[in-house]
Design an enzyme around this catalytic site. Sequence first.
Site, PDB file in Angstrom:
ATOM      1  N   HIS A 254      46.920  62.068  43.351  1.00  0.00           N
ATOM      2  CA  HIS A 254      48.281  62.561  43.618  1.00  0.00           C
ATOM      3  C   HIS A 254      48.643  62.295  45.079  1.00  0.00           C
ATOM      4  CE1 HIS A 254      48.533  64.635  39.746  1.00  0.00           C
ATOM      5  NE2 HIS A 254      49.775  64.975  40.037  1.00  0.00           N
ATOM      6  N   HIS A 301      42.555  70.439  44.352  1.00  0.00           N
ATOM      7  CA  HIS A 301      41.857  69.624  45.336  1.00  0.00           C
ATOM      8  C   HIS A 301      41.516  70.436  46.574  1.00  0.00           C
ATOM      9  CE1 HIS A 301      42.177  65.667  43.453  1.00  0.00           C
ATOM     10  NE2 HIS A 301      43.406  65.975  43.105  1.00  0.00           N
TER      11      HIS A 301
END
Length: 487
Positions: A254, A301
């Site tokens: 991302h 993350h």
Amino acid sequence: MEKSSRFSELFLYLQDPHLVARFQHICGVHGTFARTVCVSSGSSKEAQRALSHNNGACYHQLAEENQSEMIGSGEGYNAQTTGFRKRISDTNKEESVPKNGTVVTTATAGGDIGVSGSGRSEAGADSSGAAECQYGENGGEAPAPPQSSTVKPLRKNSLTGDAGQEFLIENRFLFYLFTFGTELGNELFYITFFPFLMWNVDAFVSRRLIMVWVWVMYLGQCTKDVIGWSRPASPPVVKVEMFYNSEYSMPSTHAMSGTAIPFSLFFMTYGRWEYSFSLGCSLALCWCLLVCVSRIYMGMHSVLDVIAGVLYSTLILLFFLPALDLIDGFNLTCRYAPLIIISLHLGLGLFSFTLDTWSTSRGDTAQILGTGAGVALASHVNHYFGLMPDHTPDQLPLTMPTLSASLVGVAMLRLLVGVLVLVATRALMKAITIPLVCRLFGIPSVDVRKARQHMEVELPYRYIVYGMVGFNVLFLVPLLFRYLMLS
């Protein structure tokens, strides 16, 4: 030696899931983790078996002298003494303790618990014996903060179907803002943004942007499978999103796409379109920051994953952007381009499928490669037949048209018609491809999810279906617009 030690400490600090949890807490995200008990490494082996809720599932913990192994998600998680977490293959289907009245098996659980060099869980084991790790005042669920609302994770886990655990939201503005930010790196965004840019703004820029996106995402997904680090542990991290929770973590793709798309768009359009440098640079920077910070907010993350994703994407752009003219010219003019395009993208897909065991990221990689191949083929066909010619240098720079109701209406009509064609293409090709491939390789097609876990099914299915979608974006749909007088 001292510099190396400091760098290692910084590295581990940026990877620490507690750093993610603190950021979530500042943003008003609170978990509802159930009570668990953490046992120190000083107890006997029988007493060292404890439960930890991770990514919404329970795990058994076996502490050894310098390492610990967690059983979950059908895969073992082996934490080495360096503190880095890596997933290893394991076929054990060991049942865990019920959570919220539901038995969680290792076939459906996901995630890991980080372990320090001493073999203790990073989730907070105390060295003085058994210590209770409580997430509420009395060891139950954490009390709801004032003016908070309970929310479920946005989407179920794409691999296990796990819906995740409820969490509390205090700041709804940040929740919606970062939900929007994370959607800027999801399939729904790609299937609307690239076609809109292709049909309504600049087909030249759009096809080149797709080329950049394909290579950045492919290299990012392959690097994830090579490094094999798991997602941040939960608790302490709250899983606001569950969809990608079974995939690997390092680097953040991302963050890679959130860096590559806006800055490549800025690089390709500045000088081609009339707008100020400060405006374009500011929009690209805001886009990048929103996507990157949203991945930490979602609990998907660590800070290290995101930083690595940004730097990795920047490195790829430094090498790839200067070569765009050469690659695009080859795709348009070389007589052997169609054969090379198909074989290259298919070969890259075969290579990516050999890096690790099956996961949902495999399908995403094949899907990205198929889309890139389809768009490149359509570019070649358009150039061969003289369709959709690029602007000549004397027509540049392009000016932004004045916004009007008719302009917006036609743009939205193009998008609606075009997306309907793409959805129909996807549904038709899916209905044809999966049974055909299953029959060709002798794989039962009754359970489609299980059938697609075979490389022989998943790779050709994704490649063919999204190859046709990519081809129609640049060839069939513009022809349809011309027939409907919408071009």
